[in-house]
Structure formats: structure tokens, C-alpha cells
Design a protein around this motif. Structure first.
Motif, PDB file in Angstrom:
ATOM      1  N   GLY A  53      -8.537 -15.302  15.625  1.00 64.97           N
ATOM      2  CA  GLY A  53      -9.108 -14.076  15.042  1.00 64.97           C
ATOM      3  C   GLY A  53     -10.257 -14.369  14.114  1.00 64.97           C
ATOM      4  O   GLY A  53     -11.280 -13.661  14.130  1.00 64.97           O
ATOM      5  N   HIS A  54     -10.145 -15.428  13.301  1.00 64.89           N
ATOM      6  CA  HIS A  54     -11.242 -15.775  12.393  1.00 64.89           C
ATOM      7  C   HIS A  54     -12.468 -16.263  13.151  1.00 64.89           C
ATOM      8  O   HIS A  54     -13.607 -15.954  12.772  1.00 64.89           O
ATOM      9  N   VAL A  55     -12.236 -17.009  14.218  1.00 62.27           N
ATOM     10  CA  VAL A  55     -13.367 -17.451  15.046  1.00 62.27           C
ATOM     11  C   VAL A  55     -14.063 -16.240  15.672  1.00 62.27           C
ATOM     12  O   VAL A  55     -15.295 -16.134  15.695  1.00 62.27           O
ATOM     13  N   GLN A  56     -13.266 -15.306  16.183  1.00 60.05           N
ATOM     14  CA  GLN A  56     -13.828 -14.089  16.794  1.00 60.05           C
ATOM     15  C   GLN A  56     -14.618 -13.267  15.780  1.00 60.05           C
ATOM     16  O   GLN A  56     -15.707 -12.782  16.083  1.00 60.05           O
ATOM     17  N   LEU A  57     -14.082 -13.132  14.582  1.00 58.97           N
ATOM     18  CA  LEU A  57     -14.788 -12.357  13.562  1.00 58.97           C
ATOM     19  C   LEU A  57     -16.092 -13.032  13.167  1.00 58.97           C
ATOM     20  O   LEU A  57     -17.113 -12.367  12.947  1.00 58.97           O
ATOM     21  N   GLY A  58     -16.064 -14.374  13.117  1.00 57.94           N
ATOM     22  CA  GLY A  58     -17.281 -15.109  12.812  1.00 57.94           C
ATOM     23  C   GLY A  58     -18.371 -14.898  13.839  1.00 57.94           C
ATOM     24  O   GLY A  58     -19.552 -14.973  13.533  1.00 57.94           O
ATOM     25  N   ARG A  59     -17.973 -14.618  15.092  1.00 55.10           N
ATOM     26  CA  ARG A  59     -18.955 -14.352  16.142  1.00 55.10           C
ATOM     27  C   ARG A  59     -19.356 -12.882  16.192  1.00 55.10           C
ATOM     28  O   ARG A  59     -20.167 -12.495  17.035  1.00 55.10           O
ATOM     29  N   GLY A  60     -18.753 -12.065  15.343  1.00 52.91           N
ATOM     30  CA  GLY A  60     -19.070 -10.645  15.335  1.00 52.91           C
ATOM     31  C   GLY A  60     -18.203  -9.816  16.251  1.00 52.91           C
ATOM     32  O   GLY A  60     -18.512  -8.657  16.513  1.00 52.91           O
ATOM     33  N   LEU A  94      -9.911  -7.356   7.311  1.00 49.76           N
ATOM     34  CA  LEU A  94     -11.242  -7.929   7.510  1.00 49.76           C
ATOM     35  C   LEU A  94     -11.950  -7.281   8.689  1.00 49.76           C
ATOM     36  O   LEU A  94     -13.104  -6.873   8.612  1.00 49.76           O
ATOM     37  N   ALA A  95     -11.221  -7.183   9.810  1.00 47.87           N
ATOM     38  CA  ALA A  95     -11.806  -6.586  11.016  1.00 47.87           C
ATOM     39  C   ALA A  95     -12.064  -5.103  10.813  1.00 47.87           C
ATOM     40  O   ALA A  95     -13.103  -4.572  11.233  1.00 47.87           O
ATOM     41  N   LEU A  96     -11.135  -4.422  10.158  1.00 42.27           N
ATOM     42  CA  LEU A  96     -11.307  -2.990   9.923  1.00 42.27           C
ATOM     43  C   LEU A  96     -12.503  -2.728   9.021  1.00 42.27           C
ATOM     44  O   LEU A  96     -13.259  -1.763   9.219  1.00 42.27           O
ATOM     45  N   GLN A  97     -12.706  -3.578   8.012  1.00 37.18           N
ATOM     46  CA  GLN A  97     -13.897  -3.442   7.165  1.00 37.18           C
ATOM     47  C   GLN A  97     -15.168  -3.664   7.972  1.00 37.18           C
ATOM     48  O   GLN A  97     -16.147  -2.930   7.824  1.00 37.18           O
ATOM     49  N   ALA A  98     -15.149  -4.676   8.820  1.00 37.24           N
ATOM     50  CA  ALA A  98     -16.321  -4.959   9.646  1.00 37.24           C
ATOM     51  C   ALA A  98     -16.646  -3.797  10.565  1.00 37.24           C
ATOM     52  O   ALA A  98     -17.808  -3.543  10.884  1.00 37.24           O
ATOM     53  N   LEU A  99     -15.608  -3.075  10.992  1.00 38.91           N
ATOM     54  CA  LEU A  99     -15.803  -1.915  11.874  1.00 38.91           C
ATOM     55  C   LEU A  99     -16.082  -0.638  11.093  1.00 38.91           C
ATOM     56  O   LEU A  99     -16.299   0.422  11.689  1.00 38.91           O
ATOM     57  N   LEU A 101     -13.933   0.925   9.230  1.00 38.87           N
ATOM     58  CA  LEU A 101     -12.734   1.775   9.242  1.00 38.87           C
ATOM     59  C   LEU A 101     -11.975   1.601   7.926  1.00 38.87           C
ATOM     60  O   LEU A 101     -10.829   1.136   7.887  1.00 38.87           O
ATOM     61  N   TYR A 102     -12.615   2.006   6.843  1.00 41.38           N
ATOM     62  CA  TYR A 102     -12.048   1.771   5.513  1.00 41.38           C
ATOM     63  C   TYR A 102     -10.746   2.532   5.258  1.00 41.38           C
ATOM     64  O   TYR A 102      -9.795   1.957   4.715  1.00 41.38           O
ATOM     65  N   PRO A 103     -10.644   3.825   5.607  1.00 45.98           N
ATOM     66  CA  PRO A 103      -9.376   4.516   5.346  1.00 45.98           C
ATOM     67  C   PRO A 103      -8.194   3.854   6.052  1.00 45.98           C
ATOM     68  O   PRO A 103      -7.103   3.747   5.487  1.00 45.98           O
ATOM     69  N   ARG A 104      -8.412   3.399   7.296  1.00 44.52           N
ATOM     70  CA  ARG A 104      -7.332   2.732   8.024  1.00 44.52           C
ATOM     71  C   ARG A 104      -6.954   1.421   7.338  1.00 44.52           C
ATOM     72  O   ARG A 104      -5.763   1.094   7.203  1.00 44.52           O
ATOM     73  N   ALA A 105      -7.956   0.671   6.885  1.00 45.29           N
ATOM     74  CA  ALA A 105      -7.684  -0.572   6.160  1.00 45.29           C
ATOM     75  C   ALA A 105      -6.906  -0.280   4.884  1.00 45.29           C
ATOM     76  O   ALA A 105      -5.954  -0.987   4.541  1.00 45.29           O
ATOM     77  N   CYS A 106      -7.314   0.765   4.195  1.00 43.46           N
ATOM     78  CA  CYS A 106      -6.644   1.138   2.944  1.00 43.46           C
ATOM     79  C   CYS A 106      -5.182   1.493   3.197  1.00 43.46           C
ATOM     80  O   CYS A 106      -4.287   1.083   2.448  1.00 43.46           O
ATOM     81  N   ASN A 107      -4.923   2.236   4.263  1.00 47.26           N
ATOM     82  CA  ASN A 107      -3.550   2.652   4.563  1.00 47.26           C
ATOM     83  C   ASN A 107      -2.649   1.461   4.862  1.00 47.26           C
ATOM     84  O   ASN A 107      -1.477   1.441   4.468  1.00 47.26           O
ATOM     85  N   ILE A 108      -3.185   0.453   5.555  1.00 48.79           N
ATOM     86  CA  ILE A 108      -2.388  -0.755   5.836  1.00 48.79           C
ATOM     87  C   ILE A 108      -2.034  -1.464   4.529  1.00 48.79           C
ATOM     88  O   ILE A 108      -0.889  -1.890   4.323  1.00 48.79           O
ATOM     89  N   LEU A 109      -2.995  -1.565   3.629  1.00 47.42           N
ATOM     90  CA  LEU A 109      -2.751  -2.246   2.356  1.00 47.42           C
ATOM     91  C   LEU A 109      -1.772  -1.469   1.494  1.00 47.42           C
ATOM     92  O   LEU A 109      -0.927  -2.053   0.803  1.00 47.42           O
TER      93      LEU A 109
END
Length: 853
Positions: A53-60, A94-99, A101-109
Motif C-alpha cells: 500500500g505504501h509503495v502504491q501511494l508513493g506512485r500516486g 493516508l489514501a483517503l486524504q490523497a483522494l 475524502l476527508y469526512p470519510r477519513a475523519c469517520n474512520i478515525l
């Protein structure tokens, strides 16, 4: 969005790993490959997925990374590995922020940390009870490294959502919890400094936008405080941290903030408190060049690959800004630092690295930076080539937040070289990209919030100017774009997602209706009329003349302090300016209005506080010729008349001094309103009423009545204030003030019960904030939050007796089947015919916003 990209760092000896993200720091955890021999197969698979996942995120590849971490979390659950489950949940952020999708990221946290879901809900600001509750929730969090990682992550997500006070509360607690752990404390302190910087930007932009004197003063104080806190924390990290990554990030942020102070001062000198901001500028400018020299001597190669790209581009942006400050550039050249060439070199390296790792988003940013630099280097052909390539890359990954900026740059390029068709093409494309951002809420992320006047509004204005310069202007397109601009301004004011509004079909409305658009284009004011015959006519107005008369007229109208003082300015003092405005705004189009009975005005914010009914031709006021309504150009609801057989209203009022009076401290001599009872009685003569008076008018009872009664009208007669500061737009119930957020909750209770939207919201005895030339923005905010088809409000403290009479006449006219604008016109004329109420003070302060039918 570059700030929201994260990459894999070199392995640390512990199972914790900290990943650093562009400008803003995000701390995440995942399990390394170090596992004892008893590790299950599920754990091993989860570890592999986590690293993938980190490698994939590094590639965008943010979507692929999200899927990898979701799969890893399931495996950790299967293996009963609580640390792995926690880490995988944090990694998904991390992925949700990159996309975006802040509310979804917030809900998970929130779920991971056992907080409460309202923390992630969109609102203008925390109320006192919510703030106290959030402090209690975060104080209960265990002081452990894992929990602190979670708190730091949600603090960063909340900042990205523009929920800055919430972010500050969470990060202060995380900083307190981590004070004995140096590395962890440095990460949290950097995140806290980034939130303090965002609070500074928010406050300084509020200072620029807000007109109310008290609010302006408070905003400037907050800006000064948060700026100094952020600078001090960046310096603390740079001087004390033993972690090279943290030191570099702190230095980059420190430099960009120093430049931001200078940039803001240069752009807004005519509109600012010169002594305060000039002092800041003078204090900070000497530190800029030493910071640049220090960073240019730093190697970025030890950073993770993608972080090195964004760190270089961060510095590139700072070098470009420094170059544009003339005295700084001269000083740099004396020290043999060519800011332009240094920026070009860094951008080329960043571009090559982005290509090597095939990160399309990073490639787009680097090409965009090269386009800006080559433009500065007087290489327009190369600049255009870089920008076109940057745009192609951004569009290929749907990075609309980058695309609209590139399209604006290309539009500016073609405008400079005189290629009007291509300039129009790219500005139109930029607005289309902004529409895509608005649709997924990203426009209101931290990168764009609070910067409407600086970043967003100029795109709309320039596009309108380009369209007007065409041989045959497309007036429908111009009107539509200006209406979008007004809607985005309200979205920015409310800090909310895209407002869904239906376009007004002018051809389907009455043939006796004319539409007049007054558009502020800075160096000129453009007026467009769509006549009853549906022909367009446009004319240009000198902005100094019209704005000077607007300011003087409003100043005179707002001089009365209470609803009981007789107007102590004579009528001629008002008509002096209203006649000038009539000559500027109405006289040039009067010949096209012979068939009009109703005028619908769509006014830009500098003119919205002017009651157009008051414009005077030397013999008659405009209201004596036409019924009048105001619209923002786009409607929440399709215009339609209220059925006369359904005239029912919830009427709530406060006639005595109540506990809530202390919450409206900006209105002088706040007094009781005994005539409220008379007003309610006059309404009852024409309308079936559910009455909430004094102690019965609590926020809870109002919400209960609105949410269960399908009455088309809600009439509130109480003290209130409309302000260009959303936090100071308030209506007084008996128990407490109702702010914009509360209005939304009250209306949501109605819609949740599947009742119809409001036909009419009446706000009587309210006023626009004194000295605030943009306070009708607050009224527009109330109108949007209520979802009402029409809103009728007062712009200043009108006389209580005359208001009761006018409201009685208004409802009587509605009962007779008259459209709302005509019903109001006839009620105003009835006051004018009474010698006691002839003065405009009594009848002109009523504004109908929305549907005029």
C-alpha cells in the motif's frame, strides 16, 4: 493536495514507523517485517499488503493503496492483532486524504479512537457545549504512542477539512500527551504549528472580508497571535529536533509563512491596518534570505523519494514568491543567489524523479512549476508547453485542484498575447474544474478555504470580462457565471459543500418581470438588464461613483440606533445619494422597462446592502413604479406563489427582555419590543397562526413546531443581526441566540420528517450589522440554511409600530392572492401614504430575497 501525499520512510528499529507528508505532517503506523517466529500467516500477508500500500501511494495510486490497507486490516482482525488493526485503520487515512475524502477519513478515525460522530460533521463553528465536550473526549484518551498517532492523524484530517478549532483542541492534547517522548513530540508539534498557521490564514482572510468593525479587530488580533505561535513552533523544531526530516519540514514551512506575510501585505495594503501588518512584515522580512540560503544548502536526497519531490517543489514555490518581492530579489543577487535559476534547477530535478517513479500527480505539479518559472525567465513558448503538459497529466488522474490553476495560467497567457478565443476557452475550463471540486467538497478543503477573494473570485471575474470583450457577448453565459460566483461566495461564507440550486428560467416567468444584474468587476461595474421582452442590454458604470454613493447612503441609513428613535436625518440627506444611484443604475435602462411591473435584482456583494426600493428619480422612488425582489441569480427552489387556501404560519416572537439579550452585544441600546404582540395580532387577521411568544419561543420548541407542522410560513419577530462574519449572524430566541448552524438544524428537522420546504421565512426586527457593507451575506446565509423559497427581512432597526402595520398589510395582500413582491410593495406604499411614515426610514428597510412570486 501535494501536502496530503505520504510515502514510505526508511525502516526504523521499532515496529512504529512515522511517515511525513509534504508541508503538513501526518503520522501513521504499520507493522514492519520484524516479527517473532510465532507470527501467523495472516500477519505475514497483512504485512506484505501494508508495505504494498505504501509503495502504491508513493506512485500516486491512492485507490489501490486504500484497497491494500483495507485487506490488511481484515487479515489483522483475523489474526487478532490489535496493533495491526489500529495501524491499518490509520494507514487508510493516508489514501483517503490523497483522494480528498476527508469526512470519510475523519469517520474512520472517530471510530478507531472511540470519539463521537458529530466531530466530523460539517458546521460553521463549534458551539460552546461542543467545544467543552470535545476537550473532555480527547482528555480521556490514553497517553500512549498508538493513541497519540491517532490523535495526530485526526488533528491533521480536521485541519484539511477546515475544522481548525477542532484540530487545535485535538493536537494540543496530543502534544501534552507526547511531551516526554522527543520524536513523537516533534511530529505533533509540527502538526500543531501547521494548524496554527491555518488559523492565522483564516483570521487574516476574515479580516479582509468582514466589514463589521468589532469582528475585524478580533480577527486581526487572532491573526497576530496564531502567526507568532506558528513561527515560534517552527523555529523550536528547527533548533531542537534531532530528526532531520522534521527540521527540513519546519524550515520549509517557516520560510513559506514568512513569504506569505510579505505577499499578503503587498496585496492588501489599501485594505489593512497598516500599523499592525506593516510591523509584522518589517519584523519577518530580514529572516527570509537566510532561510533560503540554509535550505538551498540542504540535501533532499536522504528523504523518501516522493517526499523529496514535494519538498523541492515547496522550496521552488518559495523561491518564486521571493523573486517577486523586488527588494528581496535584489538582495539575493548581491549575495550571488539567482532565485529564478535555483528554482528552475530544483523543479527539473523534481520532474525527473516524478517521471522515474511514474507519479503523475507529482509530475503535473513539477511541470506547472516549470511553466511559472519559464514565464518569469521570459520564455513564453516553453512556458506554454510545460503548462499544457502539466494540464494533460492533471486531467489524466482527475486532479481538478491542480487543473483549474493550470487552466487559469493558460488563460492568462493567451489573454496577454491577445488570443481571446483561447483565453475564453481556458477560463471556461478552469470554472468547469472548480465545479468538479465543489461537487466533491474539495473546494472547501484547507488548500482553498478562506481564500475565495484571492484565488477563486478572480477566475470568475476575469472570465466575465473576457466574455464582455467579445464582439457579440453571450449574456446568458455571463449571468450564469456571475450567479455561480455568488453561490461559491456563500459556500465559502458558510464553509459548506456545494449548494444545489436550480437555475431561474427567465423565459418561463411572467412577461412583466425584468431582471437587472449589477456585477462588480473591480475596475468597472457592469450592469445587464434582461427586459420583459427577453432582450439583453448592458452598460458600464464607473465603480468609484457608484461605490461612494452606496457607502454614503448606507452610512446615513444606519445612523438610527433603536427602533423607537425618530429618524434624525431629513429625507433630503437620503435622496441625495439615492438619486445619484438612480441616475447611475436605472436611468440608462429605463427606456427598456416600459412593460415591467416587477424588477428582480441580482446584486454583487458591494451593493447588496442597498434597498433598491429607495432609489429616487427626483419625483418618485423606485418602489412607487415597480415591485422589487432580490435574488442571488440562482434559486434554491423554483419560484411559485403561496396558495391562498394554505396561509398558515408559525409565528415566534420576543417582546420582553430575555436571557438571550446578552448574546447580541454588538447592537447598542438593545431594548424590549412590546409592539411584537401587535404585529402578531395583525398577522392573525389574515393567517392561521401557531404562536410562540416570549418564554414559549425557545430553540427546542421552535424546532419541534417547524419539524412537525407543515406550515408554509415561519415568521420570527425578534432581535437579530446579519453580518459578513458567520459567527456573528444571530437571531434571538427567548433562551439563547440561534446562529446559522442552528437555523440549519431546525430546518433539517422539518425535511427529515418529509415535510415540504418553507415557502416564506420572515425575519422581523433584525438588522444588518452596523458599519458592515457586506452584512446581507449573513441574510443570504440564513436563507440558504433555511432552504426557504423566499426570505423577507429588515435591514435596520425599523420603527416597531410602522413595522407591525406593514406586516399586517403584507399578509392581507398575500391573502388576496398577490405575489410576494407585489404584496410587499403595496404594504410599503400604504406606509408612504401616511404622513407619519413618509420618511424612507420606515418603509425602505425591508428586503425580499429569493422568489418574488
Amino acid at each position: 493536495m501535494a501536502r496530503q501525499w505520504l510515502v514510505l520512510l526508511r525502516a526504523l528499529p521499532s515496529f512504529l514507523k512515522y511517515v511525513i507528508l509534504g508541508i503538513g505532517i501526518t503520522i501513521v503506523v504499520y507493522l514492519s517485517g520484524e516479527r517473532v517466529a510465532s507470527e501467523t500467516n495472516a500477519n505475514a500477508q497483512a504485512q506484505a499488503l501494508t508495505q504494498a500500500g505504501h509503495v502504491q501511494l508513493g506512485r500516486g495510486e491512492a485507490t489501490a493503496a486504500l484497497q491494500s490497507w483495507q485487506a490488511a486490516r481484515k487479515l489483522y482482525i483475523q489474526a487478532k492483532n490489535e496493533e495491526g488493526v489500529f495501524g491499518s485503520s490509520i494507514n487508510q487515512i493516508l489514501a483517503l486524504q490523497a483522494l480528498g475524502l476527508y469526512p470519510r477519513a475523519c469517520n474512520i478515525l472517530v471510530e478507531t479512537l472511540n470519539l463521537e460522530t458529530w466531530v466530523c460533521q460539517s458546521s460553521v463553528s463549534l458551539d460552546r457545549q461542543q467545544e467543552e465536550r470535545l476537550i473532555q473526549l480527547v482528555q480521556k484518551q490514553p497517553s500512549s504512542p498508538l493513541n497519540n498517532i491517532g490523535l495526530c492523524s485526526i488533528g491533521n484530517v480536521l485541519r484539511s477539512m477546515g475544522k481548525l478549532r477542532e484540530s487545535e483542541i485535538v493536537l494540543h492534547q496530543a502534544h501534552k500527551n507526547s511531551s516526554t517522548r522527543q520524536k513523537e513530540n516533534g511530529d505533533v508539534l509540527l502538526s500543531l504549528a501547521n494548524t496554527e498557521r491555518a488559523l492565522y490564514v483564516q483570521a487574516l482572510n476574515k479580516y479582509q472580508l468582514v466589514e463589521e468593525p468589532v469582528a475585524k479587530g478580533l480577527a486581526l488580533q487572532t491573526a497576530d497571535l496564531k502567526l507568532r505561535q506558528a513561527l515560534a513552533n517552527y523555529q523550536k523544531i528547527a533548533h531542537e529536533s534531532a530528526t532531520v526530516n522534521l527540521v527540513l519540514q519546519a524550515r520549509l514551512n517557516y520560510l513559506s509563512l514568512l513569504l506569505d506575510i510579505n505577499r499578503y501585505y503587498a496585496l492588501n495594503t489599501p485594505n489593512i491596518n497598516a500599523s499592525t501588518l506593516q510591523k509584522l512584515q518589517q519584523e519577518t522580512q530580514p529572516f527570509i534570505l537566510p532561510s533560503i540560503g540554509q535550505l538551498l544548502a540542504t540535501s533532499f536526497d536522504y528523504l523518501p523519494v516522493i517526499d523529496s519531490v514535494y519538498a523541492r517543489l515547496n522550496l521552488v514555490n518559495s523561491l518564486i514568491e521571493a523573486y517577486q518581492i523586488a527588494n528581496l530579489n535584489k538582495a539575493a543577487l548581491k549575495e550571488k543567489i539567482d532565485l529564478r535559476l535555483q528554482a528552475e534547477t530544483l523543479a527539473k530535478i523534481a520532474l525527473q524523479i516524478a517521471k522515474n517513479i511514474n507519479n503523475i500527480r507529482a509530475k503535473s505539479y513539477a511541470l506547472k512549476a516549470l511553466g511559472e518559472i519559464t514565464e518569469i525567465l521570459d520564455k513564453p513558448g516553453r512556458s506554454r508547453t510545460h503548462l499544457v503538459a502539466a494540464l494533460r497529466s492533471a486531467q489524466s488522474v482527475q486532479a481538478w485542484d491542480i487543473a483549474y490553476q493550470i487552466q487559469q495560467q493558460l488563460g492568462m497567457f493567451y489573454n496577454r498575447v491577445g488570443d481571446l478565443p483561447n483565453a475564453i476557452k481556458y477560463y471556461k475550463a478552469a470554472i468547469a474544474s472548480l465545479d468538479r471540486l465543489r461537487s466533491n467538497s474539495t473546494l472547501n478543503s484547507l488548500d482553498n478555504q478562506f481564500l475565495f477573494r484571492e484565488k477563486i473570485e478572480p477566475i470568475y471575474k476575469t472570465y466575465i470580462k473576457l466574455l464582455l470583450s467579445s464582439p457579440s457577448p453571450d449574456f446568458q453565459e455571463i449571468i450564469q457565471i456571475n450567479s455561480k460566483k455568488q453561490t461559491v461566495e456563500i459556500e465559502n461564507f458558510l464553509q459548506c459543500a456545494k449548494i444545489e440550486r436550480g437555475a431561474v428560467d427567465e423565459n418561463s416567468t411572467r412577461s412583466s418581470t425584468a431582471y437587472i444584474y449589477i456585477i462588480d468587476l473591480d475596475e468597472r461595474v457592469e450592469a445587464i438588464v434582461n427586459t420583459p421582452e427577453r432582450t439583453f442590454h448592458a452598460y458600464t458604470i464607473d465603480p468609484k461613483s457608484v461605490k461612494a454613493n452606496v457607502d454614503n447612503l448606507i452610512l446615513n441609513l444606519q445612523r438610527n440606533k433603536t427602533p423607537y428613535t425618530k429618524p434624525y436625518i431629513n429625507e433630503k440627506s437620503v435622496t441625495l445619494y439615492s438619486q445619484e444611484l438612480y441616475q447611475l443604475l436605472i436611468s440608462p435602462i429605463e427606456k427598456y422597462l416600459s412593460q415591467a411591473k416587477t424588477l428582480v435584482f441580482a446584486l454583487d456583494s458591494p451593493f447588496q446592502n442597498v434597498p433598491m426600493a429607495l432609489l429616487y428619480d427626483g419625483k418618485k422612488y423606485l418602489i412607487e413604479k415597480y415591485s422589487i425582489s432580490n435574488t442571488l441569480g440562482l434559486q434554491l427552489q423554483k419560484p411559485q406563489m403561496i396558495a391562498t387556501n394554505n396561509l398558515k404560519a408559525i409565528v415566534a416572537g420576543v417582546s420582553e427582555k430575555s436571557p438571550s439579550y446578552r448574546e447580541l452585544d454588538t447592537i447598542e441600546n438593545l431594548s424590549s419590543l412590546p409592539e411584537v404582540i401587535s404585529e402578531i395580532n395583525k398577522i392573525k387577521a389574515s393567517v392561521q397562526v401557531v404562536e410562540l411568544l416570549n418564554q414559549q419561543f425557545t430553540t427546542e420548541r421552535l424546532q419541534q413546531k417547524v419539524g412537525t407542522s407543515n406550515f408554509p410560513i415561519v415568521h420570527l419577530t425578534t432581535h437579530g443581526q446579519f453580518s459578513s462574519d458567520p459567527d456573528r449572524t444571530l437571531l434571538l430566541a427567548w433562551d439563547r441566540a440561534i446562529d446559522l448552524q442552528e437555523v440549519g438544524k431546525i430546518v433539517q428537522s422539518r425535511l427529515q420528517n418529509q415535510l415540504d420546504a418553507l415557502e416564506l421565512l420572515v425575519l422581523s426586527a433584525c438588522q444588518t450589522a452596523k458599519g458592515d457593507r457586506r452584512s446581507v451575506l449573513g441574510l443570504a446565509g440564513v436563507s440558504v440554511q433555511s432552504g426557504a423559497r423566499s426570505t423577507l427581512a429588515t435591514l435596520w432597526f425599523v420603527d416597531a409600530k410602522s413595522t407591525a402595520r406593514l406586516m399586517g398589510e403584507f399578509y392581507r395582500n398575500l391573502k388576496l392572492g398577490k405575489p410576494k413582491a407585489e404584496a410587499l410593495q403595496q404594504a410599503q406604499l400604504s406606509l408612504m401614504q401616511d404622513p407619519n411614515y413618509r420618511h424612507p426610514f420606515y418603509w425602505s428597510g425591508f428586503l425580499l430575497l429569493g422568489s418574488w412570486l
